[in-house]
Design a protein around this motif. Structure first.
Motif, PDB file in Angstrom:
ATOM      1  N   ARG A  30      -3.749  -4.898  24.774  1.00 35.15           N
ATOM      2  CA  ARG A  30      -4.740  -5.737  25.447  1.00 35.15           C
ATOM      3  C   ARG A  30      -4.803  -7.134  24.821  1.00 35.15           C
ATOM      4  O   ARG A  30      -5.830  -7.800  24.868  1.00 35.15           O
ATOM      5  CB  ARG A  30      -6.114  -5.074  25.380  1.00 35.15           C
ATOM      6  N   ALA A  31      -3.710  -7.564  24.230  1.00 38.28           N
ATOM      7  CA  ALA A  31      -3.668  -8.883  23.596  1.00 38.28           C
ATOM      8  C   ALA A  31      -2.541  -9.722  24.164  1.00 38.28           C
ATOM      9  O   ALA A  31      -1.437  -9.231  24.390  1.00 38.28           O
ATOM     10  CB  ALA A  31      -3.501  -8.743  22.085  1.00 38.28           C
ATOM     11  N   ASP A  32      -2.838 -10.999  24.386  1.00 45.32           N
ATOM     12  CA  ASP A  32      -1.789 -11.964  24.702  1.00 45.32           C
ATOM     13  C   ASP A  32      -1.129 -12.349  23.382  1.00 45.32           C
ATOM     14  O   ASP A  32      -1.809 -12.690  22.413  1.00 45.32           O
ATOM     15  CB  ASP A  32      -2.368 -13.214  25.355  1.00 45.32           C
ATOM     16  N   MET A  33       0.194 -12.304  23.367  1.00 46.30           N
ATOM     17  CA  MET A  33       0.924 -12.570  22.125  1.00 46.30           C
ATOM     18  C   MET A  33       1.694 -13.875  22.233  1.00 46.30           C
ATOM     19  O   MET A  33       2.296 -14.168  23.275  1.00 46.30           O
ATOM     20  CB  MET A  33       1.892 -11.423  21.830  1.00 46.30           C
ATOM     21  N   SER A  34       1.676 -14.646  21.155  1.00 44.39           N
ATOM     22  CA  SER A  34       2.332 -15.949  21.152  1.00 44.39           C
ATOM     23  C   SER A  34       3.129 -16.150  19.874  1.00 44.39           C
ATOM     24  O   SER A  34       2.878 -15.498  18.864  1.00 44.39           O
ATOM     25  CB  SER A  34       1.292 -17.074  21.241  1.00 44.39           C
ATOM     26  N   TRP A  35       4.058 -17.077  19.961  1.00 44.88           N
ATOM     27  CA  TRP A  35       4.754 -17.596  18.786  1.00 44.88           C
ATOM     28  C   TRP A  35       4.435 -19.089  18.688  1.00 44.88           C
ATOM     29  O   TRP A  35       4.449 -19.809  19.702  1.00 44.88           O
ATOM     30  CB  TRP A  35       6.259 -17.395  18.895  1.00 44.88           C
ATOM     31  N   PHE A  36       4.153 -19.520  17.478  1.00 48.58           N
ATOM     32  CA  PHE A  36       3.953 -20.923  17.159  1.00 48.58           C
ATOM     33  C   PHE A  36       4.923 -21.276  16.033  1.00 48.58           C
ATOM     34  O   PHE A  36       5.468 -20.404  15.362  1.00 48.58           O
ATOM     35  CB  PHE A  36       2.510 -21.183  16.687  1.00 48.58           C
ATOM     36  N   ARG A  37       5.120 -22.561  15.810  1.00 47.15           N
ATOM     37  CA  ARG A  37       5.955 -22.982  14.695  1.00 47.15           C
ATOM     38  C   ARG A  37       5.398 -24.259  14.086  1.00 47.15           C
ATOM     39  O   ARG A  37       4.710 -25.037  14.747  1.00 47.15           O
ATOM     40  CB  ARG A  37       7.404 -23.180  15.130  1.00 47.15           C
ATOM     41  N   GLN A  38       5.709 -24.437  12.810  1.00 45.47           N
ATOM     42  CA  GLN A  38       5.290 -25.642  12.107  1.00 45.47           C
ATOM     43  C   GLN A  38       6.413 -26.128  11.222  1.00 45.47           C
ATOM     44  O   GLN A  38       6.842 -25.417  10.299  1.00 45.47           O
ATOM     45  CB  GLN A  38       4.033 -25.394  11.274  1.00 45.47           C
ATOM     46  N   ALA A  39       6.904 -27.324  11.527  1.00 41.32           N
ATOM     47  CA  ALA A  39       7.954 -27.953  10.730  1.00 41.32           C
ATOM     48  C   ALA A  39       7.309 -28.755   9.613  1.00 41.32           C
ATOM     49  O   ALA A  39       6.143 -29.161   9.716  1.00 41.32           O
ATOM     50  CB  ALA A  39       8.805 -28.844  11.622  1.00 41.32           C
ATOM     51  N   PRO A  40       8.048 -29.024   8.544  1.00 40.57           N
ATOM     52  CA  PRO A  40       7.493 -29.802   7.428  1.00 40.57           C
ATOM     53  C   PRO A  40       6.973 -31.147   7.898  1.00 40.57           C
ATOM     54  O   PRO A  40       7.657 -31.884   8.612  1.00 40.57           O
ATOM     55  CB  PRO A  40       8.694 -29.961   6.492  1.00 40.57           C
ATOM     56  N   GLY A  41       5.740 -31.459   7.520  1.00 38.57           N
ATOM     57  CA  GLY A  41       5.155 -32.738   7.864  1.00 38.57           C
ATOM     58  C   GLY A  41       4.672 -32.876   9.291  1.00 38.57           C
ATOM     59  O   GLY A  41       4.249 -33.955   9.699  1.00 38.57           O
ATOM     60  N   LYS A  42       4.740 -31.776  10.041  1.00 36.91           N
ATOM     61  CA  LYS A  42       4.316 -31.826  11.442  1.00 36.91           C
ATOM     62  C   LYS A  42       3.201 -30.815  11.691  1.00 36.91           C
ATOM     63  O   LYS A  42       3.005 -29.876  10.910  1.00 36.91           O
ATOM     64  CB  LYS A  42       5.495 -31.538  12.367  1.00 36.91           C
ATOM     65  N   GLU A  43       2.502 -31.005  12.805  1.00 34.11           N
ATOM     66  CA  GLU A  43       1.451 -30.073  13.172  1.00 34.11           C
ATOM     67  C   GLU A  43       2.075 -28.825  13.805  1.00 34.11           C
ATOM     68  O   GLU A  43       3.176 -28.860  14.343  1.00 34.11           O
ATOM     69  CB  GLU A  43       0.479 -30.731  14.150  1.00 34.11           C
ATOM     70  N   ARG A  44       1.313 -27.752  13.733  1.00 32.59           N
ATOM     71  CA  ARG A  44       1.759 -26.512  14.373  1.00 32.59           C
ATOM     72  C   ARG A  44       1.847 -26.711  15.876  1.00 32.59           C
ATOM     73  O   ARG A  44       0.971 -27.343  16.480  1.00 32.59           O
ATOM     74  CB  ARG A  44       0.783 -25.387  14.044  1.00 32.59           C
ATOM     75  N   GLU A  45       2.895 -26.148  16.478  1.00 35.06           N
ATOM     76  CA  GLU A  45       3.068 -26.305  17.918  1.00 35.06           C
ATOM     77  C   GLU A  45       3.340 -24.962  18.580  1.00 35.06           C
ATOM     78  O   GLU A  45       3.928 -24.054  17.980  1.00 35.06           O
ATOM     79  CB  GLU A  45       4.218 -27.280  18.232  1.00 35.06           C
ATOM     80  N   PHE A  46       2.932 -24.870  19.814  1.00 33.43           N
ATOM     81  CA  PHE A  46       3.146 -23.678  20.623  1.00 33.43           C
ATOM     82  C   PHE A  46       4.632 -23.539  20.959  1.00 33.43           C
ATOM     83  O   PHE A  46       5.309 -24.535  21.251  1.00 33.43           O
ATOM     84  CB  PHE A  46       2.326 -23.792  21.905  1.00 33.43           C
ATOM     85  N   VAL A  47       5.123 -22.302  20.923  1.00 35.94           N
ATOM     86  CA  VAL A  47       6.515 -22.029  21.271  1.00 35.94           C
ATOM     87  C   VAL A  47       6.609 -21.168  22.537  1.00 35.94           C
ATOM     88  O   VAL A  47       7.274 -21.545  23.498  1.00 35.94           O
ATOM     89  CB  VAL A  47       7.247 -21.334  20.116  1.00 35.94           C
ATOM     90  N   ALA A  48       5.935 -20.015  22.515  1.00 39.29           N
ATOM     91  CA  ALA A  48       6.060 -19.095  23.648  1.00 39.29           C
ATOM     92  C   ALA A  48       4.875 -18.150  23.700  1.00 39.29           C
ATOM     93  O   ALA A  48       4.257 -17.858  22.691  1.00 39.29           O
ATOM     94  CB  ALA A  48       7.366 -18.299  23.546  1.00 39.29           C
ATOM     95  N   LEU A  49       4.598 -17.663  24.923  1.00 38.82           N
ATOM     96  CA  LEU A  49       3.477 -16.753  25.170  1.00 38.82           C
ATOM     97  C   LEU A  49       3.931 -15.631  26.078  1.00 38.82           C
ATOM     98  O   LEU A  49       4.705 -15.864  27.019  1.00 38.82           O
ATOM     99  CB  LEU A  49       2.334 -17.510  25.839  1.00 38.82           C
ATOM    100  N   ILE A  50       3.440 -14.437  25.797  1.00 38.30           N
ATOM    101  CA  ILE A  50       3.614 -13.329  26.727  1.00 38.30           C
ATOM    102  C   ILE A  50       2.268 -12.638  26.876  1.00 38.30           C
ATOM    103  O   ILE A  50       1.622 -12.275  25.919  1.00 38.30           O
ATOM    104  CB  ILE A  50       4.715 -12.353  26.267  1.00 38.30           C
ATOM    105  N   THR A  51       1.818 -12.514  28.122  1.00 32.15           N
ATOM    106  CA  THR A  51       0.515 -11.908  28.359  1.00 32.15           C
ATOM    107  C   THR A  51       0.635 -10.386  28.322  1.00 32.15           C
ATOM    108  O   THR A  51       1.716  -9.824  28.402  1.00 32.15           O
ATOM    109  CB  THR A  51      -0.043 -12.352  29.718  1.00 32.15           C
ATOM    110  N   TYR A  52      -0.525  -9.751  28.223  1.00 30.73           N
ATOM    111  CA  TYR A  52      -0.490  -8.291  28.298  1.00 30.73           C
ATOM    112  C   TYR A  52      -0.487  -7.914  29.766  1.00 30.73           C
ATOM    113  O   TYR A  52      -1.109  -8.598  30.576  1.00 30.73           O
ATOM    114  CB  TYR A  52      -1.678  -7.685  27.542  1.00 30.73           C
TER     115      TYR A  52
END
Length: 117
Positions: A30-52
């Motif tokens: 019952r959870a939407d699952m996501s991947w985020f990433r953060q490169a050195p010196g940068k803000e975290r950014e959204f990568v991908a989402l899969i809903t339940y």
């Protein structure tokens, strides 16, 4: 609640990696699952989402056509298949869960992905 990522490492440009995120302590199905990433010196950014339960996916433009997110609700695991990797994909990749029951978001510790020749 635990989200444990694995599968990161060093890969050459053009190569592939598959990340996994094992979840426990909440209702994974019952959870939407996501991947985020953060490169050195940068803000975290959204990568991908899969809903339940896995009927809908969404990707950042920068990874569309190269990355694929999937989930196995029987094993409480979400995956990120990354192909045609580029140096700019280098980052710490984190798994995140948004419970559709409680609206609480959970985060994993992250796994390092380094794309370099």
């Amino acid at each position: 609640v635990q989200l444990v990522e694995s599968g990161g490492g060093l890969v050459q440009p053009g190569g592939s990696l598959k990340l996994s995120c094992a979840a426990s302590g909440f209702t994974f199905s019952r959870a939407d699952m996501s991947w985020f990433r953060q490169a050195p010196g940068k803000e975290r950014e959204f990568v991908a989402l899969i809903t339940y339960p896995g009927s809908s996916t969404n990707y950042a433009d920068s990874v569309k056509g190269r990355f694929t997110i999937s989930r196995d609700n029987a094993k409480n695991t979400v995956f990120l298949q990354m192909n045609s990797l580029k140096t700019e994909d280098t980052a710490v990749y984190s798994c995140s869960a948004l419970s559709t029951l409680s609206r609480i978001r959970y985060w994993g510790q992250g796994t390092q992905v380094t794309v370099s020749s």
